[in-house]
Design a protein around this motif. Structure first.
Motif, mmCIF file in Angstrom:
data_model
loop_
_atom_site.group_PDB
_atom_site.id
_atom_site.type_symbol
_atom_site.label_atom_id
_atom_site.label_comp_id
_atom_site.label_asym_id
_atom_site.label_seq_id
_atom_site.Cartn_x
_atom_site.Cartn_y
_atom_site.Cartn_z
ATOM 1 N N ASP A 13 -0.175 -6.562 -3.696
ATOM 2 C CA ASP A 13 0.811 -6.414 -2.617
ATOM 3 C C ASP A 13 0.204 -5.578 -1.513
ATOM 4 O O ASP A 13 -0.366 -4.513 -1.773
ATOM 5 C CB ASP A 13 2.066 -5.696 -3.127
ATOM 6 C CG ASP A 13 2.996 -6.627 -3.871
ATOM 7 O OD1 ASP A 13 3.340 -7.675 -3.314
ATOM 8 O OD2 ASP A 13 3.371 -6.302 -5.009
ATOM 9 N N THR A 15 2.138 -5.113 1.701
ATOM 10 C CA THR A 15 3.209 -4.499 2.492
ATOM 11 C C THR A 15 4.332 -3.889 1.652
ATOM 12 O O THR A 15 5.136 -3.126 2.184
ATOM 13 C CB THR A 15 3.822 -5.533 3.461
ATOM 14 O OG1 THR A 15 4.284 -6.663 2.714
ATOM 15 C CG2 THR A 15 2.801 -5.982 4.495
ATOM 16 N N LYS A 16 4.402 -4.205 0.362
ATOM 17 C CA LYS A 16 5.491 -3.667 -0.460
ATOM 18 C C LYS A 16 5.396 -2.140 -0.487
ATOM 19 O O LYS A 16 4.368 -1.567 -0.816
ATOM 20 C CB LYS A 16 5.404 -4.220 -1.882
ATOM 21 C CG LYS A 16 6.659 -3.993 -2.677
ATOM 22 C CD LYS A 16 6.615 -4.763 -3.981
ATOM 23 C CE LYS A 16 7.942 -4.636 -4.695
ATOM 24 N NZ LYS A 16 7.961 -5.431 -5.912
ATOM 25 N N GLY A 17 6.483 -1.480 -0.106
ATOM 26 C CA GLY A 17 6.491 -0.023 -0.059
ATOM 27 C C GLY A 17 5.773 0.550 1.140
ATOM 28 O O GLY A 17 5.631 1.763 1.274
ATOM 29 N N LYS A 18 5.284 -0.326 2.024
ATOM 30 C CA LYS A 18 4.586 0.128 3.245
ATOM 31 C C LYS A 18 5.222 -0.571 4.441
ATOM 32 O O LYS A 18 4.601 -1.446 5.058
ATOM 33 C CB LYS A 18 3.092 -0.220 3.171
ATOM 34 C CG LYS A 18 2.349 0.463 2.047
ATOM 35 C CD LYS A 18 0.857 0.143 2.157
ATOM 36 C CE LYS A 18 0.121 0.578 0.923
ATOM 37 N NZ LYS A 18 -0.321 -0.509 0.070
ATOM 38 N N ARG A 170 2.438 -14.932 2.192
ATOM 39 C CA ARG A 170 3.802 -14.419 2.095
ATOM 40 C C ARG A 170 4.343 -14.646 0.691
ATOM 41 O O ARG A 170 4.125 -15.698 0.096
ATOM 42 C CB ARG A 170 4.720 -15.172 3.069
ATOM 43 C CG ARG A 170 4.425 -14.968 4.528
ATOM 44 C CD ARG A 170 5.492 -15.693 5.340
ATOM 45 N NE ARG A 170 5.077 -15.984 6.678
ATOM 46 C CZ ARG A 170 5.398 -15.247 7.745
ATOM 47 N NH1 ARG A 170 6.106 -14.154 7.598
ATOM 48 N NH2 ARG A 170 4.996 -15.607 8.947
ATOM 49 N N HIS A 171 5.075 -13.651 0.187
ATOM 50 C CA HIS A 171 5.727 -13.795 -1.111
ATOM 51 C C HIS A 171 6.951 -12.884 -1.129
ATOM 52 O O HIS A 171 6.827 -11.670 -1.050
ATOM 53 C CB HIS A 171 4.767 -13.420 -2.250
ATOM 54 C CG HIS A 171 5.373 -13.576 -3.600
ATOM 55 N ND1 HIS A 171 5.526 -14.810 -4.209
ATOM 56 C CD2 HIS A 171 5.877 -12.660 -4.467
ATOM 57 C CE1 HIS A 171 6.102 -14.629 -5.390
ATOM 58 N NE2 HIS A 171 6.325 -13.353 -5.570
ATOM 59 N N GLU A 174 7.278 -10.280 1.569
ATOM 60 C CA GLU A 174 6.157 -9.346 1.692
ATOM 61 C C GLU A 174 4.853 -10.124 1.894
ATOM 62 O O GLU A 174 4.816 -11.333 1.698
ATOM 63 C CB GLU A 174 6.030 -8.482 0.426
ATOM 64 C CG GLU A 174 7.269 -7.695 0.058
ATOM 65 C CD GLU A 174 7.577 -6.547 0.997
ATOM 66 O OE1 GLU A 174 6.711 -6.184 1.815
ATOM 67 O OE2 GLU A 174 8.693 -6.004 0.922
ATOM 68 N N LYS A 176 0.897 -10.436 0.609
ATOM 69 C CA LYS A 176 -0.027 -10.115 -0.477
ATOM 70 C C LYS A 176 -1.431 -10.576 -0.085
ATOM 71 O O LYS A 176 -1.597 -11.360 0.848
ATOM 72 C CB LYS A 176 0.392 -10.806 -1.781
ATOM 73 C CG LYS A 176 1.695 -10.303 -2.355
ATOM 74 C CD LYS A 176 1.927 -10.921 -3.734
ATOM 75 C CE LYS A 176 3.079 -10.225 -4.443
ATOM 76 N NZ LYS A 176 3.096 -10.521 -5.866
#
Length: 197
Positions: A13, A15-18, A170-171, A174, A176
């Protein structure tokens, strides 16, 4: 601070958490394999590798010709992907070429950004990726150039004239990154791009 080292086939990942990560840079580097010249001195072959990005739809196909970003088309029509320019030799430290990606403005019909490298004029020059060493792709935070992810392309790519390095995709809302690291036969980026039409 070094990024996370991936191996072939790994996904991570970005962008997850960012939430603030909207701009990234795909940095690519390589060196010609040193060969022995006269009197034992090492001489390096001049190999012109070209990094490119293919913006693909959900079906894995190029939706339009302008979705190929490379040395002869440096900016996508949507302006979300920009190529840094052509490095003709691969000499020097650090990234040889970079592709800047603004994730926040990538069009909704683009689901993957495939990062590839070709050897320019490989047939006439009788060159392939067996003549390249220390190749890598890394993803940097575009706001501060901090390395997030690195994938060293350490397989044997002898006889291959193109490298499919990795892809941003994209997933679930987000972005990846997937480390691909596959060799291919394509004498020009346009030939490789046709496989995705």
């Amino acid at each position: 601070m070094a990024g996370i080292n991936l191996v072939k086939g790994q996904k991570i990942d970005l962008t997850k958490g960012k939430a603030g990560l909207t701009q990234v840079i795909a940095g690519l580097g390589w060196d010609p394999v040193a060969s022995k010249g006269f009197f034992g001195r090492k001489k390096q072959a001049n190999i012109d590798c070209d990094a490119s990005a293919l913006l693909l739809g959900e079906n894995g196909k190029l939706t339009k010709e302008t979705n190929l970003v490379c040395f002869h088309n440096k900016t996508s029509l949507c302006r979300s992907v920009v190529h840094s320019g052509d490095n003709l030799t691969g000499e020097g430290e650090g990234d040889d070429e970079q592709i800047k990606i603004n994730l926040s403005v990538v069009p909704a019909d683009v689901h993957k950004i495939l990062i590839v490298v070709n050897i320019y004029d490989c047939v006439n020059r009788k060159q392939d990726f067996g003549m390249i060493e220390r190749a890598y792709i890394r993803i940097l935070d575009g706001s501060n150039s901090q390395e997030l992810v690195r994938f060293n392309l350490s397989d044997s790519y002898a006889g291959m004239t193109a490298l499919i390095c990795g892809e941003l995709y994209r997933h679930g809302g987000e972005w990846k990154f997937s480390a691909i690291g596959e060799g291919a036969h394509a004498v020009h980026i346009d030939e490789l791009a046709r496989r995705y039409t």
